[in-house]
Design a protein around this motif. Structure first.
Motif, PDB file in Angstrom:
ATOM      1  N   SER A   1      38.385  54.683  74.370  1.00 25.13           N
ATOM      2  CA  SER A   1      36.908  54.904  73.749  1.00 25.13           C
ATOM      3  C   SER A   1      35.942  54.449  74.587  1.00 25.13           C
ATOM      4  CB  SER A   1      37.049  53.867  72.473  1.00 25.13           C
ATOM      5  OG  SER A   1      35.889  53.975  71.717  1.00 25.13           O
ATOM      6  N   SER A   2      34.520  54.961  73.984  1.00 22.83           N
ATOM      7  CA  SER A   2      33.418  54.691  74.904  1.00 22.83           C
ATOM      8  C   SER A   2      32.706  53.687  73.977  1.00 22.83           C
ATOM      9  CB  SER A   2      32.770  56.093  75.075  1.00 22.83           C
ATOM     10  OG  SER A   2      32.461  56.796  73.850  1.00 22.83           O
ATOM     11  N   ASP A   3      33.219  53.282  73.159  1.00 25.15           N
ATOM     12  CA  ASP A   3      32.456  52.186  72.021  1.00 25.15           C
ATOM     13  C   ASP A   3      33.043  50.808  72.430  1.00 25.15           C
ATOM     14  OD1 ASP A   3      31.844  50.573  70.144  1.00 25.15           O
ATOM     15  OD2 ASP A   3      32.037  52.072  68.563  1.00 25.15           O
ATOM     16  N   PRO A   4      31.977  49.982  72.944  1.00 26.31           N
ATOM     17  CA  PRO A   4      32.049  48.682  73.525  1.00 26.31           C
ATOM     18  C   PRO A   4      32.692  47.952  72.322  1.00 26.31           C
ATOM     19  CG  PRO A   4      29.790  49.355  73.917  1.00 26.31           C
ATOM     20  CD  PRO A   4      30.532  50.379  73.365  1.00 26.31           C
TER      21      PRO A   4
ATOM     22  N   LEU B   1      40.208  59.876  75.577  1.00 27.03           N
ATOM     23  CA  LEU B   1      38.833  60.577  75.907  1.00 27.03           C
ATOM     24  C   LEU B   1      39.149  61.851  76.152  1.00 27.03           C
ATOM     25  CD1 LEU B   1      36.816  57.619  77.287  1.00 27.03           C
ATOM     26  CD2 LEU B   1      36.826  58.467  74.926  1.00 27.03           C
TER      27      LEU B   1
ATOM     28  N   LEU C   1      39.443  51.858  79.094  1.00 26.15           N
ATOM     29  CA  LEU C   1      38.457  52.750  79.206  1.00 26.15           C
ATOM     30  C   LEU C   1      38.700  54.215  78.959  1.00 26.15           C
ATOM     31  CD1 LEU C   1      36.902  50.893  82.416  1.00 26.15           C
ATOM     32  CD2 LEU C   1      36.137  50.686  80.039  1.00 26.15           C
ATOM     33  N   GLU C   2      39.942  54.570  78.649  1.00 27.24           N
ATOM     34  CA  GLU C   2      40.221  55.955  78.392  1.00 27.24           C
ATOM     35  C   GLU C   2      40.617  56.092  77.026  1.00 27.24           C
ATOM     36  OE1 GLU C   2      39.915  58.533  80.037  1.00 27.24           O
ATOM     37  OE2 GLU C   2      39.611  57.418  82.055  1.00 27.24           O
TER      38      GLU C   2
ATOM     39  N   LEU D   1      36.475  48.653  72.511  1.00 27.09           N
ATOM     40  CA  LEU D   1      37.122  47.898  73.690  1.00 27.09           C
ATOM     41  C   LEU D   1      37.184  46.435  73.348  1.00 27.09           C
ATOM     42  CD1 LEU D   1      35.505  50.429  76.163  1.00 27.09           C
ATOM     43  CD2 LEU D   1      37.691  50.529  75.212  1.00 27.09           C
TER      44      LEU D   1
ATOM     45  N   SER E   1      45.004  59.592  78.528  1.00 25.70           N
ATOM     46  CA  SER E   1      43.636  59.360  78.292  1.00 25.70           C
ATOM     47  C   SER E   1      43.247  60.290  76.916  1.00 25.70           C
ATOM     48  CB  SER E   1      42.601  60.065  79.296  1.00 25.70           C
ATOM     49  OG  SER E   1      41.334  60.062  78.912  1.00 25.70           O
TER      50      SER E   1
ATOM     51  N   GLU F   1      37.786  65.334  74.335  1.00 27.17           N
ATOM     52  CA  GLU F   1      36.783  66.418  75.144  1.00 27.17           C
ATOM     53  C   GLU F   1      37.710  67.953  75.167  1.00 27.17           C
ATOM     54  OE1 GLU F   1      36.123  65.228  79.016  1.00 27.17           O
ATOM     55  OE2 GLU F   1      35.177  63.350  78.716  1.00 27.17           O
TER      56      GLU F   1
END
Length: 118
Positions: free
Chosen positions: A46-49, A104, A43-44, A52, A102, A108
């Motif tokens: 990518s935010s793209d399902p 992500l 979960l760290e 993942l 992470s 950021e």
């Protein structure tokens, strides 16, 4: 090399050494430098399902990742341990603590710097 010398928030460059697609460690193991390994939970990454759902195809061994060192995990939790494969830099293959990282957070921080924030 002591992972505790990299405080939370540090940006590090790493190379994927293995992908773990099953629990309890769903994510990728990376080498930050000889003797220091890290783990990036899925979960760290990518935010793209779609990414993942297939981390093995999207994060192959040898992939370079920019990561951010996360806060130290709760000491009551079991620390991350990883059995590293022996390489030319290691004199032993004993287990050792790994940094929790992470991708992500690194993205950021990078985006904030480009936007002029500190």
């Amino acid at each position: 090399s002591d992972p505790s010398q990299l405080p939370p928030g540090s940006l590090v460059h790493s190379i994927v050494t293995s992908v773990s697609a099953s629990s309890p460690h769903f994510g990728v193991w990376v080498q930050v430098c000889p003797g220091i390994s890290g783990f990036v939970p899925a979960l760290e990454l990518s935010s793209d399902p779609d990414i993942l759902n297939d981390i093995e195809s999207n994060y192959k061994v040898g992939t370079r990742l920019s990561c951010c060192v996360m806060e130290k995990s709760n000491p009551e939790k079991t620390p991350l341990r990883h059995q590293l494969q022996r390489d030319d830099h290691d004199n032993n293959t004993k287990e050792h603590n790994a940094l929790e990282l992470s991708v992500l957070l690194a993205e950021e921080q990078s985006n904030a710097k480009q936007a002029g924030f500190k």
